[in-house]
Motif scaffolding. Structure first.
Motif, PDB file in Angstrom:
ATOM      1  N   GLY A 269       0.790  -1.221   0.000  1.00 35.98           N
ATOM      2  CA  GLY A 269       0.000   0.000   0.000  1.00 35.98           C
ATOM      3  C   GLY A 269       0.825   1.275   0.000  1.00 35.98           C
ATOM      4  N   ALA A 270       0.118   2.386   0.149  1.00 37.24           N
ATOM      5  CA  ALA A 270       0.716   3.709  -0.051  1.00 37.24           C
ATOM      6  C   ALA A 270       1.815   4.035   0.944  1.00 37.24           C
ATOM      7  N   GLU A 271       1.801   3.419   2.117  1.00 37.49           N
ATOM      8  CA  GLU A 271       2.800   3.733   3.138  1.00 37.49           C
ATOM      9  C   GLU A 271       4.077   2.905   2.993  1.00 37.49           C
ATOM     10  N   ALA A 272       4.157   2.061   1.991  1.00 43.32           N
ATOM     11  CA  ALA A 272       5.337   1.212   1.812  1.00 43.32           C
ATOM     12  C   ALA A 272       6.558   2.059   1.450  1.00 43.32           C
ATOM     13  N   PRO A 273       7.746   1.655   1.895  1.00 42.90           N
ATOM     14  CA  PRO A 273       8.947   2.453   1.644  1.00 42.90           C
ATOM     15  C   PRO A 273       9.436   2.348   0.204  1.00 42.90           C
ATOM     16  N   ASP A 274      10.397   3.214  -0.123  1.00 50.78           N
ATOM     17  CA  ASP A 274      10.997   3.225  -1.460  1.00 50.78           C
ATOM     18  C   ASP A 274      12.338   2.494  -1.494  1.00 50.78           C
ATOM     19  N   VAL A 275      12.821   2.054  -0.337  1.00 52.70           N
ATOM     20  CA  VAL A 275      14.115   1.379  -0.255  1.00 52.70           C
ATOM     21  C   VAL A 275      13.893  -0.033   0.290  1.00 52.70           C
ATOM     22  N   TRP A 276      14.509  -1.018  -0.398  1.00 54.70           N
ATOM     23  CA  TRP A 276      14.268  -2.424  -0.050  1.00 54.70           C
ATOM     24  C   TRP A 276      15.567  -3.209  -0.018  1.00 54.70           C
ATOM     25  N   ARG A 277      15.569  -4.210   0.843  1.00 51.52           N
ATOM     26  CA  ARG A 277      16.663  -5.170   0.944  1.00 51.52           C
ATOM     27  C   ARG A 277      16.099  -6.522   0.509  1.00 51.52           C
ATOM     28  N   VAL A 278      16.709  -7.117  -0.511  1.00 51.38           N
ATOM     29  CA  VAL A 278      16.216  -8.393  -1.031  1.00 51.38           C
ATOM     30  C   VAL A 278      17.279  -9.464  -0.769  1.00 51.38           C
ATOM     31  N   ASN A 279      16.917 -10.425   0.080  1.00 48.95           N
ATOM     32  CA  ASN A 279      17.811 -11.530   0.419  1.00 48.95           C
ATOM     33  C   ASN A 279      17.590 -12.670  -0.578  1.00 48.95           C
TER      34      ASN A 279
END
Length: 314
Positions: A269-279
């Motif tokens: 949803g709209a509150e999700a961040p723009d930076v992600w860590r993918v393991n």
């Protein structure tokens, strides 16, 4: 009598005798790399598959030829609008089929150009790279590389916007088909969210998952488990396995990591961040969303690139 697969592979490799190559990887996604600054090497599907064969060849998830863009029709088209894209990543999957783009591969490609002395790229410098998925800009960040992967889009936009899911995926180890979302990163991906890491471990990817409907040119399939909590200190985190089209399961997939972040962020949803860590099984990559040209949202992929060996085919 028809030739056996081993005889076909051996014949394909003998035709490449004397070829200089390197072996590299990005978070375990590995490649055979060949420098071709004069545009004199060409590889057919049989030769590429023989080189990538893990038992009777060198072994890799794909073959990358580093060639000036002017020597390929696809490259010359890109040079019209982007003259700086002097180098082209001519990429084939492990089965010999052509592929549009590889996010881990393009990082390894740029590192290979550096180690071969074909480019000078200082820390913080950028390089425009031609691919069949368009021009990609790669920035060196110390020992890592960050790639502007370009804009993402839903493959089936009507279904995705209405339902947040657009397909079903069946895989060995999952009792029932799971809903999924198909995302294009210049190449096709279908993302499945799983609830538990035990489900992810138990999913068997020896054979290709079945996707319905399947995108027109096939698809890579990502199985993803969101972290708990999903977001920590402003960074989202997921764990992923992937079955790559034309390859099988790989230890990492750069475009797949981007697609996984797109899908989980969309579902969050709209509150999700723009930076992600993918393991991924081969390590960790970073994914970041940012506003690109023309108002289109772009995705940046960051992570390491390593050259592990160089040699000559006997």
């Amino acid at each position: 009598m028809n030739a056996t697969p081993a005889e076909t592979s051996g014949s394909a490799l003998r035709a490449l005798g004397g070829l200089r190559f390197s072996k590299g990887h990005g978070t375990g996604n590995d490649f055979v790399l060949v420098a071709d600054p004069e545009g004199t090497h060409t590889f057919d599907a049989h030769q590429a598959a023989a080189l990538c064969d893990r038992h009777q060849g060198i072994g890799a998830d794909g073959l990358i030829r580093a060639v000036p863009s002017r020597y390929l029709p696809e490259g010359r088209e890109l040079l019209v609008d982007t003259p700086a894209a002097e180098w082209f990543m001519d990429y084939r999957n492990a089965d010999g089929s052509l592929s549009e783009m590889c996010g881990n591969g393009v990082r390894v490609f740029v590192h290979f150009l550096r180690t071969e002395g074909l480019i000078d790229l200082p820390d913080g410098g950028s390089l425009a790279v031609g691919t069949r998925g368009g021009v990609k800009t790669v920035v060196r960040t110390g020992n890592d590389y960050a790639v502007d992967m370009g804009p993402w889009e839903f493959i089936f936009p009507g279904e995705a916007s209405a339902k947040a899911m657009d397909s079903l995926v069946a895989a060995d180890g999952l009792e029932v088909p799971r809903p999924a979302l198909s995302v294009s990163m210049g190449n096709p991906h279908t993302v499945v969210a799983l609830a538990e890491l035990s489900e992810l471990v138990g999913t068997r990817l020896f054979t290709a998952p079945k996707v319905d409907p399947v995108p027109a040119n096939g698809t890579n399939v990502e199985f993803v488990v969101p972290a708990e909590p999903l977001v920590h200190e402003g960074v989202g985190s997921v764990t992923m396995r992937v079955h790559e089209r034309g390859v099988g399961e790989t230890q990492s997939c750069g475009t797949g990591a981007c697609a996984a972040a797109v899908a989980i962020r969309h579902w969050a949803g709209a509150e999700a961040p723009d930076v992600w860590r993918v393991n991924v099984p081969g390590g960790v990559v970073g994914v970041k969303f940012f506003a690109g040209p023309g108002g289109h949202e772009h995705v940046e992929l960051s992570g390491p690139a390593v050259i592990v060996a160089s040699g000559t085919l006997s």
